[in-house]
Scaffold this active site. Structure first.
Site, PDB file in Angstrom:
ATOM      1  CE1 TYR A 182      -5.301  18.676  -4.925  1.00 31.00           C
ATOM      2  CE2 TYR A 182      -3.027  18.597  -4.128  1.00 31.00           C
ATOM      3  CZ  TYR A 182      -4.339  18.128  -4.085  1.00 31.00           C
ATOM      4  OH  TYR A 182      -4.677  17.149  -3.209  1.00 31.00           O
ATOM      5  CG  HIS A 193      -9.612  14.075   5.085  1.00 28.56           C
ATOM      6  ND1 HIS A 193     -10.561  14.788   4.390  1.00 28.56           N
ATOM      7  CD2 HIS A 193      -8.703  13.655   4.160  1.00 28.56           C
ATOM      8  CE1 HIS A 193     -10.240  14.805   3.107  1.00 28.56           C
ATOM      9  NE2 HIS A 193      -9.124  14.122   2.932  1.00 28.56           N
ATOM     10  CG  ASN A 197      -1.058  15.744   2.020  1.00 25.23           C
ATOM     11  OD1 ASN A 197      -0.522  15.887   0.945  1.00 25.23           O
ATOM     12  ND2 ASN A 197      -2.176  15.061   2.167  1.00 25.23           N
ATOM     13  CE1 TYR A 234      25.260 -24.603  13.079  1.00 28.62           C
ATOM     14  CE2 TYR A 234      23.298 -24.191  11.749  1.00 28.62           C
ATOM     15  CZ  TYR A 234      24.544 -24.788  11.911  1.00 28.62           C
ATOM     16  OH  TYR A 234      25.051 -25.554  10.903  1.00 28.62           O
ATOM     17  NE  ARG A 266      28.708 -23.651  16.128  1.00 31.25           N
ATOM     18  CZ  ARG A 266      28.579 -24.525  15.126  1.00 31.25           C
ATOM     19  NH1 ARG A 266      29.202 -24.316  13.981  1.00 31.25           N
ATOM     20  NH2 ARG A 266      27.823 -25.588  15.259  1.00 31.25           N
ATOM     21  CG  PHE A 292       1.383  12.344  -0.166  1.00 29.60           C
ATOM     22  CD1 PHE A 292       1.129  11.099  -0.720  1.00 29.60           C
ATOM     23  CD2 PHE A 292       1.181  13.456  -0.954  1.00 29.60           C
ATOM     24  CE1 PHE A 292       0.696  10.950  -2.021  1.00 29.60           C
ATOM     25  CE2 PHE A 292       0.738  13.329  -2.271  1.00 29.60           C
ATOM     26  CZ  PHE A 292       0.499  12.070  -2.800  1.00 29.60           C
ATOM     27  CD  GLU A 297      -5.649   9.875  -2.447  1.00 26.61           C
ATOM     28  OE1 GLU A 297      -6.081   9.077  -1.583  1.00 26.61           O
ATOM     29  OE2 GLU A 297      -5.831  11.099  -2.389  1.00 26.61           O
TER      30      GLU A 297
END
Length: 518
Positions: A58, A88, A200, A284, A287, A333, A418
């Site tokens: 792969y 992409h 990636n 507050y 403080r 990734f 995915e």
């Protein structure tokens, strides 16, 4: 790069936060530790061996994502890698600024140089040469879900190596081919796995989160300085900062913040003028500065540790292990660690602004502060800081919405291959807006607190706070009567975004001190 620059040697796996901050701030040149070159070469030889053997692996000779079962013949591998980058490159929106882009390119170099990506050394050298010449890829800000890596933005980063699209040189847009020519390079034909290794990874999410961390550190320091100024302006009590209180609880950030504020105020005439005033408890927002800001510091320190690790990570897929010849698919990734770190930074940034806005409101309330209403003479005719506080409230409120965690969101992609993603890229990107807002809030508070201290003249504050007031006065004048305040607010936002804080503050900041192992 123009002017005198600092040479930064990248040792993969050992790049620290101070180095990353230097890269972010700019005017650095990069070199790669010689020890990394053999690891890169070994991984690339492993990929070559797999291609020559015809074994199906792969990412080397298959399709990607849902198409992982499709075997690609050897004579089509170059087309596969080129098409991957082109297909992409689907980002949109404003281009990421150069300071973020520098971090992206530098951390991609570090990741590739870990020796698990299988790319040729010439690609890494090309990225180094382009970086050092100030040639930045044009990367649109939107389009990544933070798994399977920052695919779209990293594809846009990689386009320049193919000679596609445009690059930016000192703000000027030129063609990628022209950018490559400036460093004596021609467009690359990518080898097996090289496109995938470039695309990636978590480098965009990590760079954006590092930007958020560095800017958050700046506004954290500014928030502590503004809080100390406000404490002085209202003649508040220093007793809640007594080290014994904080040691009794044991929270490290809280202990450190109390000590820093005490150091900032040491030697103050104002403090000495009301030791027996009978004031029992401050609100507050004054403080509990050690408790609130200390918790923010602890969060920033945790996030810093995660991001330093991630900036050194091999986060593409699959990873090459040359010692055994294995190429292993996994999920490095997935940017979930970065998403969580970004969300934690967001919480801290929102709280720094929230408590600052409350101290600002306290300064303007004459019943609580003992100062003139809205910190101006001739009230009624003059509104003073009244509407500046409205602006601060608007920005603090906006941050409440922006602080919603990105990491709890996920939308499946790639035909459900995915099916769980991190949303780290958005989680990190929104930190820029949040730090902008908080810097403005803290800047307004500091301007108002300086005004309040001047109502206590002729008493002097401590040396460090008087220096801070002098710096503020270089930006904005005392508000004698109403004037246009928008330019003053912008000047004070920039004041709160600076990096040159006194040592009691810089000693707290993760990128300016060593991160100790837990």
């Amino acid at each position: 790069m123009s002017g005198s620059s600092q040479d930064v040697r990248l040792v993969p796996g050992e790049v620290d936060l101070a180095t990353l901050r230097a890269i972010y701030q700019g005017n650095v040149t990069l070199s790669l530790d010689e020890g990394a070159r053999e690891a890169i070469a070994q991984a690339q030889r492993t990929v070559e061996t797999i291609v020559a053997s015809g074994n199906v692996v792969y990412g080397i000779n298959t399709g990607f994502g849902k198409l992982a079962q499709t075997q690609i013949p050897a004579n089509r591998l170059a087309d596969l890698q080129r098409n991957l980058v082109l297909s992409h490159s689907t980002g949109l929106g404003d281009l990421l600024p150069d300071n973020v882009t520098r971090l992206i390119v530098a951390s991609k170099i570090v990741s590739l140089a870990r020796g698990h990506s299988g790319v040729r050394m010439v690609l890494v050298d090309a990225l180094l040469a382009l970086f050092n010449a100030g040639i930045m890829p044009c990367i649109p800000a939107k389009g990544s879900v933070g798994a399977s890596g920052d695919l779209a933005p990293l594809a846009h980063m990689s386009l320049m190596l193919l000679g596609e699209g445009q690059v930016r040189v000192q703000g000027e847009m030129i063609s990628a081919v022209a950018g490559l020519a400036k460093v004596g390079l021609a467009p690359f034909v990518l080898g097996p796995k090289e496109g995938l290794a470039l695309l990636n990874g978590t480098q965009v999410s990590t760079a954006l989160a590092l930007r958020g961390l560095f800017e958050a550190e700046n506004v954290f320091a500014a928030g502590l300085m503004a809080g100390a100024l406000s404490l002085e302006a209202i003649k508040g009590s220093l007793k809640p900062f007594d080290a014994r209180i904080h040691q009794a609880r044991g929270q490290q950030g809280q202990i450190a913040v109390a000590a820093a504020v005490t150091a900032l105020i040491e030697g103050s005439e104002i403090l000495g003028s009301h030791v027996n005033c009978g004031r029992v408890q401050d609100p507050y927002s004054v403080r509990c500065v050690p408790q609130v800001m200390g918790a923010c510091l602890d969060n920033l320190t945790y996030a810093a540790r995660v991001l330093q690790t991630e900036a050194n990570a091999a986060s593409d897929n699959p990873l090459v292990f040359s010692d055994s010849g294995d190429v292993i698919s996994g999920g490095n990734f997935h940017a979930e660690p970065v998403a969580f770190a970004a969300d934690i930074i967001a919480l801290a940034v929102a709280e720094i602004g929230a408590i600052s806005e409350r101290r600002l409101a306290l300064l303007l309330d004459t019943g609580l502060s003992g100062l003139p209403p809205f910190l101006v003479h001739d009230g009624g005719v003059n509104s003073g800081f009244m509407i500046a506080q409205v602006t601060a409230a608007a920005l603090a409120s906006e941050n409440k919405s922006l602080a919603h965690p990105g990491s709890v969101d996920s939308l499946p992609t790639s035909a459900n291959q995915e099916d769980h993603v991190s949303m780290a890229t958005y989680a990190a990107r929104r930190l820029g807006d949040m730090c902008f807002n908080t810097a403005a809030v803290v800047g307004i508070e500091a301007m108002a607190a300086a005004q309040g201290i001047e109502f206590n003249r002729p008493l002097q504050s401590s040396a460090l706070l008087e220096q801070a007031i002098s710096l503020i006065r270089e930006q904005v004048a005392f508000l004698e009567q109403d004037r246009l305040l928008a330019p003053d607010i912008e000047a004070m936002r920039l004041w709160a975004s600076r990096t040159d804080w006194p040592q009691p503050l810089t000693a707290l900041l993760p990128s300016m001190r060593p991160l100790t192992a837990e």
